[in-house]
Design an enzyme around this catalytic site. Structure first.
Site, PDB file in Angstrom:
ATOM      1  N   LYS A 142       0.847  -1.188   0.000  1.00 16.77           N
ATOM      2  CA  LYS A 142       0.000   0.000   0.000  1.00 16.77           C
ATOM      3  C   LYS A 142       0.887   1.244   0.000  1.00 16.77           C
ATOM      4  CE  LYS A 142      -2.398   1.520   3.702  1.00 16.77           C
ATOM      5  NZ  LYS A 142      -2.179   2.969   3.812  1.00 16.77           N
ATOM      6  N   ASP A 151      -3.171   4.262  -2.236  1.00 16.30           N
ATOM      7  CA  ASP A 151      -4.101   4.768  -1.215  1.00 16.30           C
ATOM      8  C   ASP A 151      -4.033   6.289  -1.179  1.00 16.30           C
ATOM      9  OD1 ASP A 151      -5.681   5.054   1.052  1.00 16.30           O
ATOM     10  OD2 ASP A 151      -4.084   4.491   2.443  1.00 16.30           O
ATOM     11  N   LYS A 154      -6.914   8.251  -1.766  1.00 14.49           N
ATOM     12  CA  LYS A 154      -8.236   8.747  -1.316  1.00 14.49           C
ATOM     13  C   LYS A 154      -8.651  10.012  -2.072  1.00 14.49           C
ATOM     14  CE  LYS A 154      -7.679   6.933   3.392  1.00 14.49           C
ATOM     15  NZ  LYS A 154      -6.215   6.671   3.461  1.00 14.49           N
ATOM     16  N   ASP A 172     -12.637  15.148  -5.187  1.00 17.33           N
ATOM     17  CA  ASP A 172     -12.599  16.433  -5.891  1.00 17.33           C
ATOM     18  C   ASP A 172     -13.819  16.462  -6.819  1.00 17.33           C
ATOM     19  OD1 ASP A 172     -11.655  18.827  -7.229  1.00 17.33           O
ATOM     20  OD2 ASP A 172      -9.621  18.264  -6.660  1.00 17.33           O
ATOM     21  N   THR A 204     -11.849   6.268  10.037  1.00 11.34           N
ATOM     22  CA  THR A 204     -12.004   5.757  11.407  1.00 11.34           C
ATOM     23  C   THR A 204     -11.447   6.743  12.437  1.00 11.34           C
ATOM     24  OG1 THR A 204     -10.005   4.479  11.022  1.00 11.34           O
ATOM     25  CG2 THR A 204     -12.080   3.288  10.883  1.00 11.34           C
ATOM     26  N   ARG A 255       2.878  -1.834  10.837  1.00 11.56           N
ATOM     27  CA  ARG A 255       3.882  -1.912  11.910  1.00 11.56           C
ATOM     28  C   ARG A 255       4.073  -3.270  12.558  1.00 11.56           C
ATOM     29  NH1 ARG A 255       1.456   3.438  14.374  1.00 11.56           N
ATOM     30  NH2 ARG A 255      -0.304   2.404  13.341  1.00 11.56           N
TER      31      ARG A 255
HETATM   32  O1  C5P Z   1       0.940   0.066  10.947  1.00 12.70           O
HETATM   33  P1  C5P Z   1      -0.498  -0.283  10.804  1.00 12.70           P
HETATM   34  O2  C5P Z   1      -0.772  -1.773  10.645  1.00 12.70           O
HETATM   35  O3  C5P Z   1      -1.372   0.343  11.862  1.00 12.70           O
HETATM   36  O4  C5P Z   1      -0.893   0.376   9.403  1.00 12.70           O
HETATM   37  C1  C5P Z   1      -2.223   0.391   8.932  1.00 12.70           C
HETATM   38  C2  C5P Z   1      -2.295   1.154   7.655  1.00 12.70           C
HETATM   39  O5  C5P Z   1      -3.657   1.258   7.289  1.00 12.70           O
HETATM   40  C3  C5P Z   1      -1.743   2.570   7.729  1.00 12.70           C
HETATM   41  O6  C5P Z   1      -1.203   2.892   6.448  1.00 12.70           O
HETATM   42  C4  C5P Z   1      -2.978   3.394   8.007  1.00 12.70           C
HETATM   43  O7  C5P Z   1      -2.882   4.707   7.523  1.00 12.70           O
HETATM   44  C5  C5P Z   1      -4.043   2.632   7.235  1.00 12.70           C
HETATM   45  N1  C5P Z   1      -5.416   2.817   7.698  1.00 12.70           N
HETATM   46  C6  C5P Z   1      -5.799   2.580   8.997  1.00 12.70           C
HETATM   47  N2  C5P Z   1      -7.097   2.759   9.376  1.00 12.70           N
HETATM   48  C7  C5P Z   1      -7.989   3.183   8.496  1.00 12.70           C
HETATM   49  C8  C5P Z   1      -7.624   3.429   7.181  1.00 12.70           C
HETATM   50  C9  C5P Z   1      -6.305   3.234   6.823  1.00 12.70           C
HETATM   51  O8  C5P Z   1      -4.988   2.156   9.815  1.00 12.70           O
HETATM   52  N3  C5P Z   1      -9.231   3.327   8.871  1.00 12.70           N
END
Ligand code: C5P
Length: 238
Positions: A32, A59, A61, A64, A123, A214
């Site tokens: 992503k 990603d 998003k 516009d 979220t 992460r």
């Molecule tokens: O590191 P982690 O597993 O938390 O990363 C989750 C990814 O998904 C990040 O790129 C975050 O911006 C994205 N994301 C999220 N929650 C959302 C939409 C996107 O954690 N509702």
């Protein structure tokens, strides 16, 4: 199952992105690429991932006027990404125009139509954040409403937390794709995620793709963690 795991490439340099893609392209289906990395590195990061055999979820998003979003999404599709997304709050006309133009370009130019996703309500938005911008309906009503609007506008699915999955399945059925972040293997740190689900549970409640960052990137052995996540996902579907 590996194809259904997406690694969040939340890094800020091309070299770091390449390091992760080389390490993980045999372990995950997609990478992503978000606003930070794309703004820094541009389409060449997408090209690098594709050359390494990885799929790309772009990603960005988009939100516009319909013509601008449609044209940007045609460019995203031309890059050969496997998935991209727009904000459902951009409205039905924006989404429909985008879908029509991407399909038309794909047919005329012979590239594949990517999976086109919508983001419903971020979220990170609380109900008081939403009220401040004039949205008085609760999130539990807004999410299925916007998911349904996306489906009616021709999109293939949404990005949604695992907690929202039942609402979306109820509103949109089983064929609508749901891509789910906020996934944490048991024992993993939550980082800044509040409501998380394990990979097995997220698959069990109907997620089609999982986005994980992460828990893999901060692991001592990222490859082992990615493999363990895929194994856990596979147990559920077996
Ligand atoms: O590191 P982690 O597993 O938390 O990363 C989750 C990814 O998904 C990040 O790129 C975050 O911006 C994205 N994301 C999220 N929650 C959302 C939409 C996107 O954690 N509702």
């Amino acid at each position: 199952m590996k194809e259904r795991l997406i690694f969040a490439l939340d890094v800020d340099s091309f070299d770091e992105a390449r390091h992760w893609v080389e390490l993980l392209s045999a372990e995950v289906g997609m990478f992503k690429v978000g606003k930070q990395l794309f703004t820094r590195c541009g389409p060449q990061v997408v090209q690098m991932i594709r050359e390494q055999g990885g799929g790309v979820f772009l990603d960005l998003k988009y939100h516009d006027i319909p013509n601008t979003v449609a044209k940007a999404c045609v460019e995203a599709a031309r890059l050969g990404v496997q998935m991209f997304n727009v904000h459902a709050l951009g409205g039905a006309t924006m989404m429909r125009t985008m879908v029509e133009e991407v399909r038309a370009a794909a047919e005329a130019e012979g590239f594949e139509v990517p999976i086109m996703l919508a983001v419903t309500i971020l979220t990170s938005s609380s109900e008081s954040d939403l009220r401040a911008v004039g949205i008085d309906r609760p999130v539990v009503e807004m999410v299925p409403l916007l998911a349904r609007l996306s489906q009616q506008s021709g999109l293939s699915g949404v990005v949604a937390s695992a907690q929202e999955l039942p609402l979306i399945r109820q509103a949109c059925g089983d064929d609508f794709i749901v891509v789910t972040p906020g996934v944490r293997p048991a024992n993993a740190a939550l980082d800044d995620q509040q409501r998380v689900m394990t990979p097995a549970k997220a698959i069990a409640v109907g997620a089609d793709f999982l986005v994980v960052g992460r828990p893999i990137s901060r692991a001592e052995d990222p490859v082992a963690v990615a493999r363990a996540i895929v194994a856990e996902m596979s147990e559920v579907s077996a």
